[in-house]
Design an enzyme around this catalytic site. Structure first.
Site, short mmCIF file in Angstrom:
data_model
loop_
_atom_site.label_atom_id
_atom_site.label_comp_id
_atom_site.label_asym_id
_atom_site.label_seq_id
_atom_site.Cartn_x
_atom_site.Cartn_y
_atom_site.Cartn_z
N LYS A 25 -11.33 -0.78 -15.46
CA LYS A 25 -11.91 -1.98 -14.87
C LYS A 25 -12.35 -2.97 -15.95
CE LYS A 25 -11.46 -1.03 -10.49
NZ LYS A 25 -10.45 -1.78 -9.71
N THR B 94 -16.80 2.14 1.67
CA THR B 94 -15.40 2.39 2.00
C THR B 94 -15.15 3.90 2.11
OG1 THR B 94 -14.72 2.51 -0.32
CG2 THR B 94 -14.78 0.32 0.71
N ASP C 181 0.84 -1.19 0.00
CA ASP C 181 0.00 0.00 0.00
C ASP C 181 0.88 1.24 0.00
OD1 ASP C 181 -2.01 2.10 0.77
OD2 ASP C 181 -3.28 0.33 0.89
N TYR D 178 -12.18 5.14 -15.02
CA TYR D 178 -12.32 4.01 -14.11
C TYR D 178 -13.04 2.85 -14.80
CZ TYR D 178 -13.47 1.79 -9.56
OH TYR D 178 -13.59 0.95 -8.49
#
Length: 330
Positions: free
Chosen positions: A167, A197, A37, A163
């Site tokens: 994806k 999230t 990360d 995005y």
């Protein structure tokens, strides 16, 4: 003994959210985990080792083994170093989970080149950067599991062209990898995750929820169908030997359930014994094919299961149930 005892896993984006839950689940099932990360913000800016360190501490607290990697998947050399770290630290690499990601939402007519590039660099190129050395290792050892996180946005979120494209590219790359690596005992599958999230916390309306309740939406989600940790059991299963026959598949993780997404298939065809004219094709399309054209998937994708009735389900015990499209059932 856990399902992943003796396995070594790399989880990109393992410091927060869905990636963190996956890293913890893999470790709880016996895997040794490299927690990658960068600690960047949602837009991909900055660095912070804190999230990865917190995940590492949580894994160790439950008796697991893990190390931190702070490299960027968008950097080819840094991605190679992640694989080398797994080999040097734990002596192998059996599982790769690509969960790293950033957002730069904008309508297509307003999007900058930089906003396009950064999202594709992390999501799609990042997957390639990790898979290039990982698949070479897995080919040599004749075994491995690859799980890539895509998104329902791959099917056309209007406000996320970068995005969505990245994806969708992940799904295509996963299909290609599944076909290339099957003969070496390596599987490659895709998960379309859902969950509340920090991406949800970043929305303006989430600030109001925090001001009124003292908690962010992601905190309210814990233990509910919106908990991002609900994705982890599916990924852990796909990472295990129990999933050796599961390859080239796309699953949606939504609520307390998992949906198998149908692969692309041919639907209808117009054919002749000679070349078509544009007008003749248009006429035949209007008369025949137009009626068989399927509508575009609705967004958010894969939540049509909410419309199922109790009669649609088959009870399979322990408060569990199963549904399959009748025309596809045997």
């Amino acid at each position: 003994m856990g399902m992943l005892e003796g396995k070594v896993a790399l989880v990109t984006g393992g410091g927060r959210g869905i990636g963190r839950g996956i890293a913890l689940s893999l470790a709880a099932s016996g895997a040794k985990v490299v927690v990658n990360d960068l600690g960047a913000g949602l837009a991909g800016d900055g660095r912070d080792s804190g999230p990865a360190e917190e995940t590492l501490a949580a894994i160790k607290a439950q008796g697991g083994k893990a190390v931190i990697n702070g490299g960027s998947v968008a950097d080819y050399d840094a991605a190679n170093a992640m694989i080398e770290q797994a080999l040097d630290t734990f002596g192998g690499l059996d599982i790769v989970v690509h969960a790293a990601g950033v957002l730069r939402d904008r309508m297509i007519f307003n999007m900058s080149e930089e906003e396009w590039d950064i999202v594709n660099a992390v999501h799609l190129k990042g997957l390639f950067n990790v898979l290039r050395p990982a698949t070479a290792r897995m080919r040599q050892q004749k075994g491995g599991r690859i799980i890539s996180l895509a998104s329902g946005s791959a099917y056309g979120d209007a406000g996320q062209p970068n995005y969505s494209a990245a994806k969708a590219g992940i799904i295509g790359l996963s299909y290609s990898t599944a076909n290339a690596m099957a003969k070496y005992g390596v599987t490659s599958n895709v998960v379309l995750p859902t969950g509340t999230t920090r991406m949800i916390d970043s929305k303006p309306e989430s600030k109001k929820i925090h001001d009124e309740t003292g908690k962010w939406p992601s905190e309210h989600a814990k233990g509910t169908p919106k908990d991002p940790d609900n994705v982890a059991p599916l990924v852990t299963f796909l990472a295990s030997d129990r999933a050796a026959s599961v390859n080239g598949q796309v699953f949606s993780s939504y609520g307390f359930g998992y949906t198998l997404i149908e692969p692309p298939r041919t639907l209808a065809r117009l054919e002749g014994d000679t070349a078509w004219t544009p007008e003749g094709l248009a006429n035949a399309y209007d008369s025949y094919m137009a009626a068989d054209m399927k509508p575009r998937p609705a967004m958010p994708f894969a939540r049509d299961v909410d419309d199922l009735t109790p009669e649609d389900w088959t009870e399979i015990g322990e408060k569990r149930r199963y549904w399959v499209r009748k025309e596809d059932s045997k």
